[in-house]
Design a protein around this motif. Structure first.
Motif: not given
Ligand code: PEP
Ligand code: MN
Length: 339
Positions: A205-210, A234-243
Protein backbone atom coordinates in the motif's frame (compact mmCIF):
# COMPACT_ATOMS: atom_id res chain seq x y z
CA UNK A 1 5.46 -4.60 24.14
CA UNK A 2 8.01 -5.91 21.67
CA UNK A 3 9.61 -9.30 21.91
CA UNK A 4 13.14 -9.08 20.53
CA UNK A 5 14.27 -12.54 19.49
CA UNK A 6 17.93 -13.47 19.67
CA UNK A 7 19.88 -13.17 16.41
CA UNK A 8 20.19 -16.95 16.22
CA UNK A 9 16.56 -17.73 17.13
CA UNK A 10 15.10 -20.47 14.96
CA UNK A 11 11.86 -20.40 12.95
CA UNK A 12 10.36 -22.87 15.45
CA UNK A 13 11.27 -20.63 18.41
CA UNK A 14 9.69 -17.62 16.70
CA UNK A 15 6.55 -19.65 15.94
CA UNK A 16 6.36 -20.85 19.54
CA UNK A 17 6.50 -17.27 20.87
CA UNK A 18 3.74 -16.28 18.39
CA UNK A 19 1.59 -19.18 19.58
CA UNK A 20 2.11 -18.17 23.21
CA UNK A 21 1.05 -14.58 22.36
CA UNK A 22 -2.08 -15.93 20.63
CA UNK A 23 -2.88 -18.08 23.65
CA UNK A 24 -2.81 -14.91 25.75
CA UNK A 25 -5.56 -13.56 23.46
CA UNK A 26 -3.35 -11.13 21.53
CA UNK A 27 -2.13 -10.87 17.96
CA UNK A 28 1.58 -11.46 17.21
CA UNK A 29 3.34 -9.60 14.36
CA UNK A 30 6.72 -11.19 13.63
CA UNK A 31 8.84 -8.71 11.65
CA UNK A 32 12.25 -9.91 10.45
CA UNK A 33 15.04 -7.34 10.66
CA UNK A 34 18.56 -7.46 9.26
CA UNK A 35 19.98 -8.91 12.49
CA UNK A 36 17.01 -10.38 14.35
CA UNK A 37 13.26 -10.81 14.32
CA UNK A 38 11.09 -8.62 16.50
CA UNK A 39 7.54 -9.60 17.39
CA UNK A 40 5.04 -6.80 17.92
CA UNK A 41 1.95 -7.49 20.00
CA UNK A 42 -1.44 -5.91 19.36
CA UNK A 43 -4.92 -6.49 20.73
CA UNK A 44 -3.97 -5.97 24.37
CA UNK A 45 -5.80 -3.35 26.45
CA UNK A 46 -3.44 -3.54 29.41
CA UNK A 47 0.37 -3.65 29.20
CA UNK A 48 1.52 -7.21 28.40
CA UNK A 49 3.24 -9.06 31.25
CA UNK A 50 6.75 -9.92 29.99
CA UNK A 51 7.36 -12.88 32.34
CA UNK A 52 5.27 -15.27 30.29
CA UNK A 53 7.43 -14.63 27.23
CA UNK A 54 10.90 -13.78 28.51
CA UNK A 55 11.70 -17.31 29.50
CA UNK A 56 10.80 -18.88 26.14
CA UNK A 57 13.69 -20.27 24.07
CA UNK A 58 15.14 -17.81 21.56
CA UNK A 59 13.78 -14.69 23.28
CA UNK A 60 16.40 -11.97 23.76
CA UNK A 61 14.43 -9.35 25.65
CA UNK A 62 10.98 -7.86 26.03
CA UNK A 63 10.88 -4.10 25.67
CA UNK A 64 7.97 -1.74 26.30
CA UNK A 65 6.92 0.44 23.36
CA UNK A 66 7.23 4.12 24.12
CA UNK A 67 5.19 5.34 21.13
CA UNK A 68 1.45 5.18 20.42
CA UNK A 69 2.21 3.14 17.31
CA UNK A 70 3.68 -0.31 17.79
CA UNK A 71 4.38 -1.72 14.36
CA UNK A 72 5.53 1.20 12.20
CA UNK A 73 8.17 2.45 14.65
CA UNK A 74 11.91 2.01 14.40
CA UNK A 75 11.81 0.48 17.86
CA UNK A 76 10.39 -2.62 16.23
CA UNK A 77 12.76 -2.66 13.30
CA UNK A 78 15.98 -0.72 12.98
CA UNK A 79 16.54 -1.06 9.26
CA UNK A 80 14.28 0.55 6.66
CA UNK A 81 11.73 -1.81 5.16
CA UNK A 82 12.41 -2.69 1.55
CA UNK A 83 9.31 -3.45 -0.46
CA UNK A 84 10.31 -5.84 -3.19
CA UNK A 85 7.95 -5.79 -6.16
CA UNK A 86 9.89 -8.35 -8.17
CA UNK A 87 11.87 -8.06 -11.43
CA UNK A 88 14.50 -5.94 -9.68
CA UNK A 89 12.03 -3.24 -8.63
CA UNK A 90 11.99 -2.31 -4.95
CA UNK A 91 11.00 0.65 -2.81
CA UNK A 92 13.06 1.52 0.26
CA UNK A 93 16.35 0.00 -0.82
CA UNK A 94 19.46 1.59 -2.27
CA UNK A 95 17.74 2.19 -5.59
CA UNK A 96 15.51 5.25 -5.94
CA UNK A 97 12.00 4.29 -6.99
CA UNK A 98 10.41 6.58 -9.57
CA UNK A 99 6.71 6.12 -10.21
CA UNK A 100 5.53 8.11 -13.23
CA UNK A 101 2.41 8.44 -15.30
CA UNK A 102 -0.75 10.44 -15.76
CA UNK A 103 -3.02 11.60 -12.97
CA UNK A 104 -5.81 9.53 -14.49
CA UNK A 105 -6.05 6.79 -17.08
CA UNK A 106 -8.10 8.55 -19.77
CA UNK A 107 -7.96 6.07 -22.63
CA UNK A 108 -5.91 3.12 -23.86
CA UNK A 109 -4.08 5.36 -26.29
CA UNK A 110 -3.24 8.00 -23.68
CA UNK A 111 -1.96 5.43 -21.21
CA UNK A 112 0.14 3.64 -23.81
CA UNK A 113 1.66 6.81 -25.26
CA UNK A 114 2.67 8.04 -21.83
CA UNK A 115 3.85 4.61 -20.66
CA UNK A 116 6.06 4.21 -23.71
CA UNK A 117 7.82 7.49 -22.92
CA UNK A 118 8.27 6.98 -19.18
CA UNK A 119 9.52 3.43 -19.72
CA UNK A 120 11.97 4.61 -22.38
CA UNK A 121 13.20 7.29 -19.98
CA UNK A 122 13.98 4.61 -17.39
CA UNK A 123 11.00 4.52 -15.01
CA UNK A 124 10.07 1.05 -13.73
CA UNK A 125 6.75 1.95 -12.12
CA UNK A 126 3.66 3.45 -13.75
CA UNK A 127 0.93 5.45 -12.05
CA UNK A 128 -2.55 6.37 -13.27
CA UNK A 129 -5.87 6.60 -11.47
CA UNK A 130 -8.81 4.47 -12.52
CA UNK A 131 -10.86 5.65 -9.55
CA UNK A 132 -10.40 9.38 -9.09
CA UNK A 133 -11.37 11.19 -5.89
CA UNK A 134 -12.32 14.55 -7.42
CA UNK A 135 -13.27 17.72 -5.59
CA UNK A 136 -16.24 18.21 -7.93
CA UNK A 137 -18.74 15.45 -8.70
CA UNK A 138 -18.93 16.90 -12.23
CA UNK A 139 -15.22 16.34 -12.94
CA UNK A 140 -13.92 13.22 -14.69
CA UNK A 141 -14.21 10.38 -12.17
CA UNK A 142 -11.98 7.83 -13.87
CA UNK A 143 -12.61 4.79 -16.06
CA UNK A 144 -12.95 2.36 -13.11
CA UNK A 145 -12.62 -1.30 -14.19
CA UNK A 146 -11.83 -0.36 -17.78
CA UNK A 147 -8.98 1.81 -16.49
CA UNK A 148 -7.61 -1.12 -14.49
CA UNK A 149 -7.70 -3.33 -17.56
CA UNK A 150 -5.75 -0.73 -19.51
CA UNK A 151 -3.19 -0.57 -16.69
CA UNK A 152 -2.83 -4.35 -16.75
CA UNK A 153 -2.11 -4.14 -20.49
CA UNK A 154 0.48 -1.43 -19.84
CA UNK A 155 2.18 -3.75 -17.35
CA UNK A 156 2.38 -6.50 -19.94
CA UNK A 157 3.45 -4.35 -22.86
CA UNK A 158 6.04 -2.17 -21.14
CA UNK A 159 7.09 -4.27 -18.13
CA UNK A 160 6.09 -1.50 -15.73
CA UNK A 161 4.83 -2.12 -12.19
CA UNK A 162 1.41 -0.56 -11.66
CA UNK A 163 0.44 1.83 -8.86
CA UNK A 164 -3.20 2.91 -8.76
CA UNK A 165 -5.65 4.31 -6.25
CA UNK A 166 -8.47 2.58 -4.41
CA UNK A 167 -11.10 4.88 -2.94
CA UNK A 168 -13.27 2.44 -1.00
CA UNK A 169 -13.42 -1.19 0.08
CA UNK A 170 -14.98 -2.30 -3.23
CA UNK A 171 -12.27 -0.69 -5.30
CA UNK A 172 -9.54 -2.27 -3.13
CA UNK A 173 -10.92 -5.61 -4.26
CA UNK A 174 -10.58 -4.59 -7.91
CA UNK A 175 -7.25 -2.78 -7.57
CA UNK A 176 -5.55 -5.68 -5.81
CA UNK A 177 -6.48 -7.94 -8.71
CA UNK A 178 -4.90 -5.68 -11.33
CA UNK A 179 -2.19 -3.56 -9.68
CA UNK A 180 1.18 -4.10 -8.00
CA UNK A 181 0.66 -1.37 -5.40
CA UNK A 182 -2.61 -0.02 -3.96
CA UNK A 183 -2.56 3.74 -3.53
CA UNK A 184 -4.60 5.35 -0.76
CA UNK A 185 -4.99 9.04 -1.44
CA UNK A 186 -4.62 12.06 0.79
CA UNK A 187 -8.38 12.46 1.14
CA UNK A 188 -8.69 8.93 2.46
CA UNK A 189 -5.72 8.87 4.81
CA UNK A 190 -8.05 8.62 7.77
CA UNK A 191 -10.74 6.50 6.16
CA UNK A 192 -10.27 3.83 8.79
CA UNK A 193 -12.47 1.15 7.25
CA UNK A 194 -10.54 1.55 3.98
CA UNK A 195 -7.23 1.35 5.86
CA UNK A 196 -8.33 -1.86 7.58
CA UNK A 197 -9.41 -3.38 4.28
CA UNK A 198 -6.05 -2.43 2.73
CA UNK A 199 -4.43 -4.09 5.74
CA UNK A 200 -5.96 -7.36 4.59
CA UNK A 201 -5.02 -6.84 0.94
CA UNK A 202 -2.38 -8.96 -0.74
CA UNK A 203 -0.57 -5.99 -2.30
CA UNK A 204 1.67 -3.31 -0.80
CA UNK A 205 0.00 0.00 0.00
CA UNK A 206 1.19 3.49 -0.91
CA UNK A 207 -0.31 5.73 1.77
CA UNK A 208 -0.39 9.46 1.05
CA UNK A 209 -0.32 12.01 3.81
CA UNK A 210 -3.59 13.88 4.30
CA UNK A 211 -3.33 17.53 3.40
CA UNK A 212 -3.75 18.59 7.02
CA UNK A 213 -2.32 15.54 8.76
CA UNK A 214 0.46 15.64 11.32
CA UNK A 215 3.29 13.13 11.19
CA UNK A 216 1.80 11.18 14.10
CA UNK A 217 -1.55 10.99 12.30
CA UNK A 218 0.19 9.68 9.18
CA UNK A 219 2.03 7.04 11.20
CA UNK A 220 -1.13 6.01 13.05
CA UNK A 221 -2.93 5.66 9.70
CA UNK A 222 -0.13 3.35 8.53
CA UNK A 223 -0.42 1.47 11.83
CA UNK A 224 -4.03 0.60 10.91
CA UNK A 225 -2.75 -1.18 7.80
CA UNK A 226 0.07 -3.02 9.55
CA UNK A 227 -2.12 -4.01 12.48
CA UNK A 228 -4.27 -6.02 10.06
CA UNK A 229 -1.21 -7.93 8.88
CA UNK A 230 -0.07 -6.04 5.77
CA UNK A 231 3.44 -4.89 6.65
CA UNK A 232 4.25 -3.58 3.17
CA UNK A 233 3.41 0.12 3.40
CA UNK A 234 5.10 3.03 1.64
CA UNK A 235 4.48 6.52 3.00
CA UNK A 236 4.16 9.53 0.71
CA UNK A 237 4.49 13.25 1.33
CA UNK A 238 2.29 15.10 -1.17
CA UNK A 239 2.04 18.60 0.27
CA UNK A 240 -0.06 20.09 3.01
CA UNK A 241 -2.38 23.06 3.08
CA UNK A 242 -0.86 26.33 4.26
CA UNK A 243 -1.53 30.03 3.64
CA UNK A 244 0.88 30.00 0.69
CA UNK A 245 -0.79 30.66 -2.64
CA UNK A 246 2.14 30.36 -5.02
CA UNK A 247 1.65 26.59 -4.95
CA UNK A 248 -1.33 24.27 -4.69
CA UNK A 249 0.09 22.74 -1.51
CA UNK A 250 3.25 23.25 0.52
CA UNK A 251 5.59 20.32 0.06
CA UNK A 252 6.85 19.50 3.54
CA UNK A 253 10.21 17.92 2.82
CA UNK A 254 11.22 18.06 6.46
CA UNK A 255 8.84 15.19 7.02
CA UNK A 256 11.26 12.91 5.15
CA UNK A 257 14.01 12.89 7.83
CA UNK A 258 11.30 13.06 10.51
CA UNK A 259 9.70 9.85 9.21
CA UNK A 260 13.10 8.21 8.88
CA UNK A 261 13.87 8.94 12.50
CA UNK A 262 10.61 7.47 13.80
CA UNK A 263 9.62 4.75 11.34
CA UNK A 264 11.14 1.88 9.39
CA UNK A 265 8.69 2.42 6.52
CA UNK A 266 10.02 3.87 3.26
CA UNK A 267 8.93 7.39 2.33
CA UNK A 268 8.56 8.82 -1.14
CA UNK A 269 7.61 12.32 -2.31
CA UNK A 270 4.97 13.56 -4.75
CA UNK A 271 6.25 16.88 -6.14
CA UNK A 272 3.28 17.09 -8.54
CA UNK A 273 0.44 17.40 -6.03
CA UNK A 274 2.99 18.94 -3.68
CA UNK A 275 3.35 22.01 -5.87
CA UNK A 276 0.47 21.88 -8.35
CA UNK A 277 2.64 23.67 -10.90
CA UNK A 278 4.64 21.99 -13.62
CA UNK A 279 7.49 24.51 -13.50
CA UNK A 280 8.20 23.69 -9.85
CA UNK A 281 8.15 19.91 -10.12
CA UNK A 282 11.73 19.27 -11.26
CA UNK A 283 13.27 21.54 -8.60
CA UNK A 284 11.27 19.93 -5.82
CA UNK A 285 12.12 16.46 -7.15
CA UNK A 286 15.80 17.30 -6.84
CA UNK A 287 15.18 18.59 -3.33
CA UNK A 288 13.24 15.47 -2.33
CA UNK A 289 16.05 13.20 -3.46
CA UNK A 290 18.58 15.40 -1.68
CA UNK A 291 16.46 15.21 1.48
CA UNK A 292 16.80 11.42 1.40
CA UNK A 293 13.44 10.32 0.02
CA UNK A 294 13.26 6.70 -1.15
CA UNK A 295 11.63 7.74 -4.39
CA UNK A 296 9.21 9.97 -6.24
CA UNK A 297 5.73 9.72 -7.67
CA UNK A 298 5.41 12.15 -10.56
CA UNK A 299 2.58 13.00 -12.92
CA UNK A 300 3.55 12.80 -16.57
CA UNK A 301 1.20 13.16 -19.53
CA UNK A 302 2.08 12.89 -23.22
CA UNK A 303 0.03 16.08 -23.80
CA UNK A 304 -0.39 17.85 -20.42
CA UNK A 305 -2.52 20.60 -21.97
CA UNK A 306 -5.08 17.96 -22.97
CA UNK A 307 -5.15 16.13 -19.63
CA UNK A 308 -8.56 15.49 -18.06
CA UNK A 309 -7.11 16.09 -14.60
CA UNK A 310 -4.05 17.79 -13.14
CA UNK A 311 -2.63 18.95 -16.48
CA UNK A 312 -1.16 22.04 -14.78
CA UNK A 313 1.15 19.92 -12.70
CA UNK A 314 1.92 17.19 -15.22
CA UNK A 315 5.32 17.08 -16.88
CA UNK A 316 5.60 16.33 -20.55
CA UNK A 317 7.85 13.38 -21.44
CA UNK A 318 10.86 15.56 -22.27
CA UNK A 319 10.63 17.29 -18.90
CA UNK A 320 10.41 13.90 -17.21
CA UNK A 321 13.59 12.81 -18.98
CA UNK A 322 15.28 15.93 -17.67
CA UNK A 323 14.04 15.17 -14.15
CA UNK A 324 15.55 11.67 -14.29
CA UNK A 325 18.85 12.98 -15.60
CA UNK A 326 19.10 15.52 -12.82
CA UNK A 327 18.15 13.26 -9.93
CA UNK A 328 20.45 10.63 -11.41
CA UNK A 329 23.31 13.02 -10.69
CA UNK A 330 22.18 13.75 -7.14
CA UNK A 331 21.47 10.13 -6.17
CA UNK A 332 25.12 9.00 -5.83
CA UNK A 333 25.81 11.80 -3.35
CA UNK A 334 23.27 10.09 -1.08
CA UNK A 335 24.70 6.64 -1.75
CA UNK A 336 21.79 5.76 -3.98
CA UNK A 337 21.41 4.68 -7.56
CA UNK A 338 18.83 4.92 -10.27
CA UNK A 339 17.20 1.83 -11.76
C1 PEP B 1 -3.24 11.35 -7.15
O1 PEP B 1 -2.16 10.82 -6.87
O2 PEP B 1 -3.68 11.43 -8.30
C2 PEP B 1 -4.02 11.98 -6.06
C3 PEP B 1 -5.33 12.13 -6.14
O3 PEP B 1 -3.23 12.39 -5.06
P1 PEP B 1 -3.60 12.95 -3.60
O4 PEP B 1 -4.39 11.88 -2.94
O5 PEP B 1 -2.25 13.16 -2.98
O6 PEP B 1 -4.37 14.21 -3.80
MN1 MN C 1 -3.48 14.00 -9.72
Amino acid sequence: MLVMMKANATREEIDAVCRRIESMGYKPHPIPGSTRTAIGITGNREPVEPVALESLPGVGECVPVSKPYKLVGRELKEDTTVIDLGDGVAIGGRQLAVIAGPCAVESREQARLTAARVAAAGARLFRGGAYKPRTSPYSFQGLAREGLEILAEVREEFGLKIVTEAIDAESVEEVERYADVIQIGARNMQNFSLLKRAGRARRPVLLKRGNAATLDELLMAAEYILSEGNYRVILCERGIRTFADHTRNTLDLSVVPAVQQLSHLPIIVDPSHGTGRREKVIAMSRAAVAAGADGLIVEVHHHPEQALSDGNQSLDPAEFEQLLREIGQIAPVLGRSMA
